[in-house]
Design a protein around this motif. Structure first.
Motif, short mmCIF file in Angstrom:
data_model
loop_
_atom_site.label_atom_id
_atom_site.label_comp_id
_atom_site.label_asym_id
_atom_site.label_seq_id
_atom_site.Cartn_x
_atom_site.Cartn_y
_atom_site.Cartn_z
N ALA A 133 -43.71 -27.67 5.37
CA ALA A 133 -44.13 -27.42 3.71
C ALA A 133 -44.13 -29.22 3.33
N THR A 134 -42.88 -29.93 3.78
CA THR A 134 -42.62 -30.94 3.50
C THR A 134 -43.39 -32.19 4.43
N PRO A 135 -44.21 -32.82 3.79
CA PRO A 135 -44.77 -34.50 4.50
C PRO A 135 -43.78 -35.05 5.14
N LEU A 136 -43.64 -35.79 6.16
CA LEU A 136 -42.66 -36.13 7.25
C LEU A 136 -43.31 -37.75 7.69
N ARG A 137 -42.90 -38.36 8.37
CA ARG A 137 -43.20 -39.36 8.72
C ARG A 137 -42.74 -39.37 10.55
N LEU A 138 -43.27 -39.18 11.44
CA LEU A 138 -42.69 -38.94 12.67
C LEU A 138 -43.61 -39.91 13.44
N ILE A 139 -42.45 -40.77 14.57
CA ILE A 139 -43.28 -41.32 15.04
C ILE A 139 -42.54 -40.78 16.70
N ASP A 140 -43.55 -41.38 17.93
CA ASP A 140 -43.41 -40.85 19.50
C ASP A 140 -42.88 -42.54 19.76
N ILE A 141 -42.46 -42.04 20.27
CA ILE A 141 -41.45 -43.62 20.92
C ILE A 141 -42.09 -43.13 22.78
N GLY A 142 -42.98 -44.06 22.89
CA GLY A 142 -43.34 -44.10 24.37
C GLY A 142 -44.27 -43.38 24.39
N SER A 143 -45.47 -42.91 23.44
CA SER A 143 -46.68 -41.89 23.47
C SER A 143 -47.74 -42.28 24.56
N GLY A 144 -47.59 -42.95 25.09
CA GLY A 144 -48.43 -42.66 26.43
C GLY A 144 -49.33 -42.36 26.09
N LEU A 145 -50.42 -41.51 26.68
CA LEU A 145 -51.68 -41.50 26.14
C LEU A 145 -52.47 -40.91 24.77
N GLY A 146 -51.01 -40.48 23.78
CA GLY A 146 -51.80 -39.68 22.05
C GLY A 146 -51.80 -38.20 21.88
N ASP A 147 -51.44 -38.17 23.22
CA ASP A 147 -51.82 -36.58 23.08
C ASP A 147 -51.02 -35.61 21.78
N MET A 148 -49.76 -35.80 22.25
CA MET A 148 -47.85 -35.15 21.09
C MET A 148 -48.93 -35.54 19.70
N PRO A 149 -48.80 -36.92 19.94
CA PRO A 149 -48.89 -37.31 17.69
C PRO A 149 -50.44 -36.63 17.56
N MET A 150 -51.25 -36.79 18.36
CA MET A 150 -52.68 -36.26 17.75
C MET A 150 -52.82 -34.62 17.73
N HIS A 151 -51.43 -34.01 18.08
CA HIS A 151 -51.37 -32.37 17.77
C HIS A 151 -50.95 -32.18 17.55
N ILE A 152 -49.91 -33.34 16.84
CA ILE A 152 -48.58 -33.21 16.34
C ILE A 152 -49.51 -33.23 14.14
N ALA A 153 -50.56 -33.95 14.35
CA ALA A 153 -51.17 -35.02 13.24
C ALA A 153 -52.19 -33.48 13.00
N LYS A 154 -53.44 -33.27 14.05
CA LYS A 154 -53.94 -32.49 13.31
C LYS A 154 -53.48 -30.62 13.00
N SER A 155 -52.31 -30.43 13.09
CA SER A 155 -51.02 -29.27 12.65
C SER A 155 -51.28 -29.84 11.63
N ARG A 156 -49.43 -30.63 11.12
CA ARG A 156 -49.29 -30.75 10.32
C ARG A 156 -50.36 -32.43 9.58
N PRO A 157 -51.56 -31.74 8.79
CA PRO A 157 -52.32 -32.93 8.07
C PRO A 157 -51.37 -34.32 7.00
N SER A 158 -50.55 -32.90 6.82
CA SER A 158 -49.90 -33.69 5.30
C SER A 158 -49.45 -35.07 5.54
N SER A 159 -48.25 -34.69 7.24
CA SER A 159 -47.80 -35.59 7.98
C SER A 159 -48.07 -36.83 8.12
N HIS A 160 -47.07 -37.71 8.59
CA HIS A 160 -47.65 -38.93 8.89
C HIS A 160 -47.64 -38.91 10.21
N VAL A 161 -47.67 -39.65 11.03
CA VAL A 161 -47.95 -39.47 12.65
C VAL A 161 -48.23 -40.85 12.91
N GLU A 162 -47.22 -41.63 14.13
CA GLU A 162 -47.19 -42.84 14.83
C GLU A 162 -47.09 -42.51 16.06
#
Length: 260
Positions: A133-162
């Motif tokens: 329900a709440t837009p959040l700012r999330l970061i993956d430190i050591g994001s590698g090939l980026g799979d997890m941030p892109m998955h979360i961004a797709k599931s939580r489009p209102s959140s800011h993912v880095e």
């Protein structure tokens, strides 16, 4: 046994160097003149010297109290090098392998954080941990090939993912994949230690045991109350997590700390 405090990669070089010197001294002790040591293939088979190097290196790594898996590396490394030399692999392939390794592991010798890709079950569990329900700012430190941030961004489009990655090759791949998928994730090339953790509500880390105490110290000083620190596989010594989520196969776990 000795316990030497040093970067493991530097200590590994010292171990191999000490083993090499020991092999030379051993040969000299059995009446091989110093001037003849580099022509020992006429007296002692090369594979015997390589095996001696491997065994001494493994013994020294145990003496210096390196982690168990380092002993296997020291044991196998001289044998693998010798086998590759005898395979007559073109030198160009070594150059390519070196360039790819540097691009992948970059400053691993300093940060002690190698390239670790995460699994799909991790992406799903972290997505569930992020409030919907709440837009959040999330970061993956050591994001590698980026799979997890892109998955979360797709599931939580209102959140800011880095995502932030220190190795240039995984970072470049993640940027290109994000553009191809039209993902809203922002990937940056750099060291997470330069970030201000106060800017984020959720921080995900898949680092290494060597980095966890420093990560916790930074999180305590910078993260806001109520924010989440999530670590895959590596806990923080002496710090009880608020939650521990085991993988179905039982060999992996997510540790979650809610900052007070």
């Amino acid at each position: 046994m000795l316990k030497i405090r040093s970067v493991p990669a530097v200590l590994a070089l010292l171990v191999q160097g000490a083993a090499f010197i020991t092999v030379l001294v051993f040969l000299a002790a059995v009446n091989q003149g110093v001037g003849e040591l580099f022509e020992t293939d006429k007296v002692v088979p090369v594979y015997v010297l390589v095996l001696m190097q491997a065994l001494f290196a493994a013994l020294y790594s145990d003496w210096f109290r390196m982690a168990d898996w380092w002993r296997w590396i020291h044991l196998c490394f001289p044998l693998v090098v010798w086998a590759m030399f005898n395979a007559h692999i073109p030198s160009e392939l070594y150059l390519i392998g070196f360039a790819v390794s540097v691009s992948l592991y970059w400053t691993t010798f300093k940060t002690q954080v190698p390239f670790f890709p995460s699994a799909p079950w991790v992406w799903r569990e972290v997505t569930q941990l992020v409030p919907q329900a709440t837009p959040l700012r999330l970061i993956d430190i050591g994001s590698g090939l980026g799979d997890m941030p892109m998955h979360i961004a797709k599931s939580r489009p209102s959140s800011h993912v880095e995502g932030i990655e220190i190795a240039p090759l995984p970072w470049l791949i993640s940027v290109l994949r994000a553009k191809f998928r039209r993902s809203g994730v922002s990937f940056q090339l750099g060291d997470y230690r330069a970030l201000n953790f106060a800017d984020y509500d959720v921080i995900f880390a898949y680092l290494s045991p060597a980095a966890m105490l420093a990560l916790w110290d930074k999180a305590q000083h910078e993260m806001r109350p109520g924010s989440l620190l999530i670590s895959l596989d590596f806990d923080i010594p002496g710090v009880q997590p608020n939650r521990c989520i085991q993988a179905e196969h039982g060999s992996s776990a997510l540790y979650v700390w809610e900052m007070a």
